[in-house]
Design a protein around this motif. Structure first.
Motif, PDB file in Angstrom:
ATOM      1  N   VAL A  67       1.200  -1.187  -0.010  1.00 29.18           N
ATOM      2  CA  VAL A  67       0.259  -0.023   0.227  1.00 29.18           C
ATOM      3  C   VAL A  67       0.787   1.471   0.260  1.00 29.18           C
ATOM      4  CG1 VAL A  67      -2.017  -0.918   1.066  1.00 29.18           C
ATOM      5  CG2 VAL A  67      -0.041   0.026   2.377  1.00 29.18           C
ATOM      6  N   ALA A  68       2.093   1.238   0.519  1.00 27.00           N
ATOM      7  CA  ALA A  68       3.134   2.248   0.224  1.00 27.00           C
ATOM      8  C   ALA A  68       4.541   2.186   0.611  1.00 27.00           C
ATOM      9  CB  ALA A  68       2.569   3.121   1.715  1.00 27.00           C
ATOM     10  N   GLU A  69       4.772   2.523   0.107  1.00 27.64           N
ATOM     11  CA  GLU A  69       6.360   2.826   0.026  1.00 27.64           C
ATOM     12  C   GLU A  69       7.284   3.882   0.198  1.00 27.64           C
ATOM     13  OE1 GLU A  69       8.977   0.393  -2.754  1.00 27.64           O
ATOM     14  OE2 GLU A  69       6.747  -0.384  -3.831  1.00 27.64           O
ATOM     15  N   CYS A  70       9.043   3.886   1.400  1.00 29.41           N
ATOM     16  CA  CYS A  70       9.472   5.020   1.202  1.00 29.41           C
ATOM     17  C   CYS A  70      10.720   4.467   1.041  1.00 29.41           C
ATOM     18  CB  CYS A  70       9.269   5.462   3.422  1.00 29.41           C
ATOM     19  SG  CYS A  70       7.679   5.807   3.834  1.00 29.41           S
ATOM     20  N   VAL A  71      11.509   5.960   0.756  1.00 26.98           N
ATOM     21  CA  VAL A  71      12.802   6.260   0.731  1.00 26.98           C
ATOM     22  C   VAL A  71      12.959   6.657   1.779  1.00 26.98           C
ATOM     23  CG1 VAL A  71      14.968   6.281  -1.126  1.00 26.98           C
ATOM     24  CG2 VAL A  71      12.482   5.313  -1.799  1.00 26.98           C
ATOM     25  N   ILE A  72      14.516   6.727   2.128  1.00 27.96           N
ATOM     26  CA  ILE A  72      15.006   7.411   3.586  1.00 27.96           C
ATOM     27  C   ILE A  72      16.193   7.423   2.874  1.00 27.96           C
ATOM     28  CG2 ILE A  72      14.959   7.365   5.825  1.00 27.96           C
ATOM     29  CD1 ILE A  72      13.173   5.149   6.382  1.00 27.96           C
ATOM     30  N   ILE A  73      16.958   9.121   2.772  1.00 30.82           N
ATOM     31  CA  ILE A  73      18.077   8.912   2.843  1.00 30.82           C
ATOM     32  C   ILE A  73      18.740   9.985   3.843  1.00 30.82           C
ATOM     33  CG2 ILE A  73      19.891   9.448   1.164  1.00 30.82           C
ATOM     34  CD1 ILE A  73      18.218   9.125  -1.434  1.00 30.82           C
ATOM     35  N   GLY A  74      19.339   8.979   4.705  1.00 26.79           N
ATOM     36  CA  GLY A  74      19.563  10.066   6.003  1.00 26.79           C
ATOM     37  C   GLY A  74      18.286  10.485   6.376  1.00 26.79           C
ATOM     38  N   PRO A  75      18.476  12.001   6.801  1.00 26.03           N
ATOM     39  CA  PRO A  75      17.397  12.286   7.123  1.00 26.03           C
ATOM     40  C   PRO A  75      16.069  13.008   6.397  1.00 26.03           C
ATOM     41  CG  PRO A  75      18.405  14.391   7.081  1.00 26.03           C
ATOM     42  CD  PRO A  75      19.563  12.469   6.715  1.00 26.03           C
ATOM     43  N   ALA A  76      16.320  12.083   5.462  1.00 28.89           N
ATOM     44  CA  ALA A  76      14.693  13.216   4.027  1.00 28.89           C
ATOM     45  C   ALA A  76      14.455  11.669   3.764  1.00 28.89           C
ATOM     46  CB  ALA A  76      16.040  13.336   3.038  1.00 28.89           C
ATOM     47  N   TYR A  77      12.643  11.706   3.752  1.00 33.03           N
ATOM     48  CA  TYR A  77      11.831  10.692   3.565  1.00 33.03           C
ATOM     49  C   TYR A  77      10.977  11.521   2.544  1.00 33.03           C
ATOM     50  CZ  TYR A  77      12.251   9.270   8.896  1.00 33.03           C
ATOM     51  OH  TYR A  77      12.849   8.350   9.800  1.00 33.03           O
ATOM     52  N   THR A  78      10.919  10.335   1.220  1.00 35.79           N
ATOM     53  CA  THR A  78       9.789  10.250   0.413  1.00 35.79           C
ATOM     54  C   THR A  78       9.043   9.035   0.707  1.00 35.79           C
ATOM     55  OG1 THR A  78      11.674  11.530  -0.290  1.00 35.79           O
ATOM     56  CG2 THR A  78      10.146  10.235  -1.890  1.00 35.79           C
ATOM     57  N   CYS A  79       7.741   9.286   0.758  1.00 34.24           N
ATOM     58  CA  CYS A  79       6.749   7.662   0.943  1.00 34.24           C
ATOM     59  C   CYS A  79       5.649   8.254  -0.163  1.00 34.24           C
ATOM     60  CB  CYS A  79       6.296   8.384   2.078  1.00 34.24           C
ATOM     61  SG  CYS A  79       7.203   7.586   3.836  1.00 34.24           S
ATOM     62  N   ASN A  80       5.184   7.869  -1.085  1.00 33.80           N
ATOM     63  CA  ASN A  80       4.240   7.684  -1.973  1.00 33.80           C
ATOM     64  C   ASN A  80       3.308   5.922  -1.406  1.00 33.80           C
ATOM     65  OD1 ASN A  80       4.065   9.772  -3.536  1.00 33.80           O
ATOM     66  ND2 ASN A  80       6.359   8.757  -3.573  1.00 33.80           N
ATOM     67  N   CYS A  81       2.236   6.616  -1.594  1.00 33.02           N
ATOM     68  CA  CYS A  81       1.156   5.174  -1.498  1.00 33.02           C
ATOM     69  C   CYS A  81       1.038   4.877  -2.988  1.00 33.02           C
ATOM     70  CB  CYS A  81      -0.486   5.485  -1.067  1.00 33.02           C
ATOM     71  SG  CYS A  81      -0.782   7.082   0.502  1.00 33.02           S
ATOM     72  N   SER A  82       0.511   3.808  -3.038  1.00 31.57           N
ATOM     73  CA  SER A  82       0.571   2.199  -4.046  1.00 31.57           C
ATOM     74  C   SER A  82      -0.246   2.633  -4.933  1.00 31.57           C
ATOM     75  CB  SER A  82       0.883   1.102  -3.599  1.00 31.57           C
ATOM     76  OG  SER A  82       1.390   0.962  -3.396  1.00 31.57           O
ATOM     77  N   ALA A  83      -0.576   2.787  -6.002  1.00 31.36           N
ATOM     78  CA  ALA A  83      -1.436   3.037  -6.847  1.00 31.36           C
ATOM     79  C   ALA A  83      -3.332   2.393  -6.724  1.00 31.36           C
ATOM     80  CB  ALA A  83      -1.406   2.562  -8.374  1.00 31.36           C
ATOM     81  N   GLY A  84      -3.833   3.250  -6.566  1.00 25.92           N
ATOM     82  CA  GLY A  84      -5.365   2.948  -5.794  1.00 25.92           C
ATOM     83  C   GLY A  84      -5.360   3.166  -4.059  1.00 25.92           C
ATOM     84  N   TYR A  85      -4.319   3.874  -3.955  1.00 19.32           N
ATOM     85  CA  TYR A  85      -4.143   4.228  -2.740  1.00 19.32           C
ATOM     86  C   TYR A  85      -4.523   5.517  -2.492  1.00 19.32           C
ATOM     87  CZ  TYR A  85      -4.690  -1.281  -1.602  1.00 19.32           C
ATOM     88  OH  TYR A  85      -4.211  -2.657  -1.241  1.00 19.32           O
ATOM     89  N   VAL A  86      -4.413   6.555  -1.166  1.00 21.81           N
ATOM     90  CA  VAL A  86      -4.762   7.052  -0.367  1.00 21.81           C
ATOM     91  C   VAL A  86      -3.877   7.978   0.575  1.00 21.81           C
ATOM     92  CG1 VAL A  86      -5.750   8.615  -2.485  1.00 21.81           C
ATOM     93  CG2 VAL A  86      -6.328   7.566  -0.667  1.00 21.81           C
ATOM     94  N   TRP A  87      -3.456   8.786   1.254  1.00 25.41           N
ATOM     95  CA  TRP A  87      -3.302   9.245   2.094  1.00 25.41           C
ATOM     96  C   TRP A  87      -4.115   9.203   3.499  1.00 25.41           C
ATOM     97  CZ3 TRP A  87       1.692   8.235   3.277  1.00 25.41           C
ATOM     98  CH2 TRP A  87       2.820   8.268   2.092  1.00 25.41           C
ATOM     99  N   THR A  88      -4.044   8.147   4.620  1.00 23.70           N
ATOM    100  CA  THR A  88      -4.854   8.189   5.643  1.00 23.70           C
ATOM    101  C   THR A  88      -5.779   9.860   5.597  1.00 23.70           C
ATOM    102  OG1 THR A  88      -3.793   8.284   7.335  1.00 23.70           O
ATOM    103  CG2 THR A  88      -5.131   5.607   6.297  1.00 23.70           C
ATOM    104  N   ASN A  89      -6.940  10.285   6.068  1.00 21.27           N
ATOM    105  CA  ASN A  89      -7.008  11.621   7.239  1.00 21.27           C
ATOM    106  C   ASN A  89      -5.947  11.893   8.213  1.00 21.27           C
ATOM    107  OD1 ASN A  89      -9.027  12.025   5.762  1.00 21.27           O
ATOM    108  ND2 ASN A  89     -11.061  10.993   6.668  1.00 21.27           N
TER     109      ASN A  89
END
Length: 1014
Positions: A67-89
């Motif tokens: 449902v989601a994947e995050c790439v963490i490089i040092g203190p930086a986060y890059t997260c995305n929901c998978s196709a067909g999914y959205v962030w929760t409230n």
């Protein structure tokens, strides 16, 4: 990099119990310092894998997805929901990562992170106090776009109102919606604001068409707790709220721990009017969450109206007649199968299939061969589920040799020749009216009055709306206001025409329907103005075109309906409402003193609300069988709500204008008897002669005035004693007379004439005895059941008439014997004619009068007196007694005059005629004595009706009437035995024989000769 995976598990219990399966959702988070392939992780957990939960329960893995994947490089986060999914409230409103955007925050501590994209809507409307501007639009757009998952937003402007529709991919957070509402209320200060969501509520989805007249159950659930819940139905051009009624049952108690809000609805019998879009809603503040489903009902016409042309089949010439039958159904585009059948053929004569047709026709051939069964035509309409609706119509037929009513044109309507006993239906009404007119041809072949049921078209629509209101469709206070306002606008005529009577009847029916509905639907005092005006308008006309039975029924129904409406409608701050014929007064004080139409009402209570309704122009429409009283002008209805006190007492002070008679009664309207009663009410009079009614119950009160009762209580008690003593003496004397007659019968019956005379007198005594016994048995009508009251009324009617008819036999016999001296009446002829006159005629008169009043639905007897009804001159069943008795008295008086002149002109005959003349003289004594006593007694009774109690002759006539009428048995004994020489001599002879006295001095002093005809 770490990956978070949604795992959908199904409990292992489903392996053994497929019917009951528990669904669990789990999450797996994988962290690694190397890039992982998500598919590799998924393949390591294939579907069907057995897992054990913390509670030791075994489950089976069914589905797994990233449902989601995050790439963490040092203190930086890059997260995305998978196709067909959205962030929760939670992610959106905590970190500002909304919709499908990339999130640069550590969201690993939130669960779940992403959810499947949904499709929900938010519709809203905002009304300002000033014109809507573009700045308002921009502000509204910026505010709404703070919601999570916004996909599109469309705002439209109209004068002071701004409407919007927002599409989103995430279910709205209700608390967030309330924050937005609060912000808009602060920033825009609107007059009104409303938000509706769609897609967040679960609803029972109906698939396909349901059967006509079937029961349907719908249910909506919502995961959050809300303040209110309800249902609406939307049809073409209208949206109506559903409430509890005859057809609707709401279930507001179906919530559970998972679905904290729930509302269900049961539709008991769905017909065509219940088809439409059903919407449930859960409301908190200005936010309402909704869901919709469509209900399609297998089509069948709710009503089928049949009309025939011509209105009557004429078979006077013996040839068959063809009658065209037309069936009309409501507007519908459904496809139907239509079958026509006549009573003469069991199998369908014609079958047709039609779509979108509003009427069907059929030519019915009427045979002129006379049958006992009516000629009847049936129509059966079938739908695609093989359900059917049937209607029928009878075709009146005039057969040769039978009586009928001639053709007549009345007010532009042609009423054709019609068979006696038939009712002709004419479905042609004036423009703007719907319904029918009917007219009955009586058995003798005479037309009755036309009954019009052609109702104002707008009033007919209001009646339909009231029926729907009672069923639960559109059952709201606003709709109730519209119903009463519509009635007010369509009941203002007072022309007393037949059409206006139809409108009044329809209006009374609407009041009755709304009174029943008010038991289920809460109505506030805002409906009172329209109700009071409409109820007042209905009383403007006299209702005189209605017969007594219809008028009594309508007025009683009106009174009960208005009383229940006033009782059930809640009051708040109002003290009352006024109109020309109705005044309402409300009181919540412990000591209530209110005035309505100058009637003072006083009641002491501990709690609750006193509701008083004063009504004008209703008394002349209500039935009045109370002790021959006269009606007054005013009626007061008092109702106490929210109070359970058992010792309630109410005082009513009627104005001086109501004091029109010497005798007054405090009475209430008994809804069971549909007549007046004084039970529980007492009357007092003030020093200034004002009437005060004191009652220990609440209902509809009035005062009635009577000339048949006397206000002098002492005189009343004396008259009761005279009546009871006189009847006891009368009954005793009649028994003595009959015993004496049985003892001397063989000795005094020597000729046909003596036999005739004694037979008549004995019958007079027997029927008088039976009448007196019946009178005594009915002296206290209140303790008698209705059936016994009717039996005693019929008995008195028959016995009193029989007594007078035998008097007529006696006077006719006397005239015949004196005028036709040489043509004596044979015994067989006398007994035959006197039996018809003395036995058959009274029974026929009583039977005919009873059947007539039963057939015309009028009252034959007065329940409060157990005697016949007097309404006015020549109106009332009492005239079935007065007219025959008056005729007989006049005939007897005429007979006396003829006899007296005959005896005066006739010379003294030979000695052979001496006994005959003596017998004639004895008959003359009986007739001359009995006729004035009976006749004058009843004449005095009628004379009393025109005397006031303060007249000097009143009490003399009253005492004379009571004494003479109660001592009839004594007069019969005196004239029939004591004053009769032969009976007296034979009685003395029998007494002396019993005492052993052999003296024949009495015999020697008397000469007796048997009559021998020459």
């Amino acid at each position: 990099m770490w990956s978070r995976v949604f795992i959908v598990l199904i409990g292992a219990v489903c392996i053994y119990q497929v019917i009951t399966a528990d669904i669990y959702i789990g999450e797996v988070m994988v962290e690694s310092n190397v890039t992982l392939d998500a598919n590799t992780i998924l393949e390591s957990w294939p579907p069907g894998l057995q897992l054990t939960l913390a509670n030791a329960q075994s489950v089976t893995l069914q589905d797994i997805d990233v449902v989601a994947e995050c790439v963490i490089i040092g203190p930086a986060y890059t997260c995305n929901c998978s196709a067909g999914y959205v962030w929760t409230n939670e992610v959106c409103y905590t970190y500002g990562c909304c919709s499908e955007t990339t999130c640069e925050h550590n969201v690993s501590l939130i669960s779940p992170v992403c959810i499947r994209a949904d499709h929900v809507f938010l519709n809203g409307s905002i009304q300002l106090s000033s014109s809507w501007s573009s700045a308002n639009t921009d502000h509204l757009r910026l505010t709404l776009e703070t919601l999570n998952g916004v996909k599109s937003l469309n705002i439209t402007e109209s004068s002071e109102i701004g409407d919007f529709r927002l599409d989103a991919t995430v279910r709205f957070n209700t608390s967030k919606l309330h924050e937005i509402v609060a912000k808009l209320e602060t920033d825009l200060t609107p007059k009104a604001i409303a938000f509706d969501t769609y897609g967040m509520v679960n609803i029972t989805n109906l698939t396909g068409m349901v059967k006509y007249d079937s029961e349907q159950n719908l249910k909506c659930t919502f995961e959050e707790a809300t303040d209110q819940a309800g249902w609406n139905i939307s049809k073409e051009f209208e949206r109506l709220e559903l409430n509890n009624g005859d057809q609707v049952v709401l279930d507001l108690k179906c919530a559970d721990p998972v679905s904290k809000s729930c509302v269900g609805v049961t539709l008991k019998k769905v017909t065509g009017i219940w088809a439409g879009m059903y919407e449930c809603g859960f409301t908190t503040g200005s936010v309402r969450h909704t869901a919709r489903t469509r209900l399609d009902v297998a089509p069948l016409p709710d009503t089928i109206t049949l009309a025939i042309e011509p209105l009557v089949a004429d078979c006077l010439d013996g040839s068959s007649e063809v009658v065209k039958v037309t069936a009309t159904i409501p507007n519908n585009t459904a496809k139907y199968e239509v079958r026509w059948t006549s009573s003469e053929k069991e199998t369908p004569e014609t079958t047709e299939t039609a779509k979108g047709q509003f009427s069907f026709t059929y030519d019915s051939s009427v045979s002129c061969e006379k049958t006992e069964e009516p000629h009847r035509v049936y129509i059966t309409v079938l739908n695609n589920m093989n359900q059917r609706k049937t209607a029928e119509v009878d075709i009146p037929v005039i057969y040769a040799g039978e009586s009928f009513c001639e053709e007549e044109t009345l007010n532009g309507d042609i009423w054709p020749k019609s068979p006696a006993g038939a009712t002709v239906i004419n479905r042609t009404c004036a423009e703007g009216r719907v319904g029918y007119k009917s007219r009955t041809c009586d058995k003798p072949g005479t037309w009755q009055d036309v009954f019009s049921n052609c109702v104002n078209e707008e009033l007919s629509k209001i009646s339909d709306a009231a029926e729907n209101f009672l069923d639960g469709m559109g059952a709201t206070e606003e709709v109730a206001k519209n119903i009463f306002e519509g009635m007010k606008n369509n009941t203002q005529s007072s022309s007393n025409s037949s059409d206006d009577l139809a409108d009044i009847n329809a209006s009374v029916g609407i009041f009755s329907i709304m009174a029943d509905a008010s038991k289920n639907i809460v109505l506030e005092e805002g409906v009172f103005p329209g109700l009071v005006d409409a109820a007042s308008n209905v009383l403007n006309s006299t209702w005189r075109r209605a017969n007594d039975s219809v008028r009594y029924n309508m007025s009683s129904k009106y009174l009960l309906s208005v009383e229940n409406l006033v009782k059930n409608i809640r009051t708040n701050t109002s003290e009352g409402f006024n109109s020309s014929n109705l005044e309402l007064r409300f009181c919540t004080h412990a000591d209530c003193n209110v005035t309505a139409f100058d009637i003072g009402i006083n009641l002491n209570m501990t709690k609750g609300t006193l509701k008083v309704t004063a009504v004008k122009n209703i008394m002349d429409k209500l039935k009045n069988g109370f002790r021959g009283t006269e009606r007054t002008d005013l009626l007061v209805s008092a109702t106490l709500v929210n109070n359970s006190d058992s010792g309630i007492g109410i005082n009513l002070a009627f104005p001086d204008g109501q004091q029109l008679s010497n005798q007054r009664f405090c009475v209430f309207w008994d809804t069971t008897l549909e007549d007046w009663s004084d039970t529980g009410c007492t009357l007092n009079t003030t020093k200034n002669n004002q009437t005060i009614c004191e009652c220990n119950h609440l209902t509809s009160f009035s005062i009635l005035m009577s000339k048949g009762e006397i206000s002098d209580k002492a005189s009343s008690k004396i008259l009761d004693i005279i009546t009871n003593v006189g009847l006891a003496v009368s009954i005793t004397c009649l028994l003595i007379f009959l015993i004496i007659e049985s003892l001397v019968w063989s000795a005094v019956i020597k000729t046909n004439l003596s036999h005739f005379r004694h037979t008549a007198v004995v019958n007079i005594a027997v029927f008088r005895l039976l009448a007196d016994c019946s009178f005594l048995a009915s002296t206290n009508p209140k303790i008698l059941p209705d059936s016994w009251c009717l039996v005693l009324t019929v008995s008195k009617h028959v016995f009193y008439l029989a007594m007078f008819t035998w008097m007529l036999c006696l006077s006719v016999l006397l005239v015949h014997q004196l005028i036709f001296v040489f043509s004596p009446l044979r015994k067989r002829v006398f007994m035959f004619l006197s039996s018809i006159l003395g036995y058959v005629l009274p029974i026929l008169l009583v039977g005919a009068s009873y059947v007539y009043y039963k057939y015309t639905q009028k009252d034959y007897y007065n329940r409060n007196t157990c005697w016949l009804v007097y309404e006015s001159l020549l109106v009332g069943s009492i005239h079935a007694f007065i007219l025959p008795v008056g005729t007989i008295i006049l005939a007897n008086l005429f007979s006396m005059v003829v006899v007296i002149f005959t005896l005066m002109k006739t010379s003294v005959p030979d000695s052979s005629k001496t006994d005959e003349k003596e017998m004639a003289k004895s008959i003359l004594k009986v007739v001359v004595f009995l006729t004035p006593v009976f006749g004058v007694t009843w004449a005095i009774g009628f004379f009393l009706q025109i005397l006031d109690e303060d007249n000097k002759m009143y009490y003399f006539a009253l005492y004379s009437f009571t004494i003479l009428n109660s001592l009839q048995g004594l007069f019969i004994l005196l004239t029939g035995c004591i004053a009769e020489q032969k009976v007296r001599e034979e009685l003395i002879k029998m007494i002396r024989k019993k005492s052993g006295d052999k003296s024949d001095s009495m015999t020697k002093g008397t000469s007796t000769t048997d009559y021998k005809s020459k």
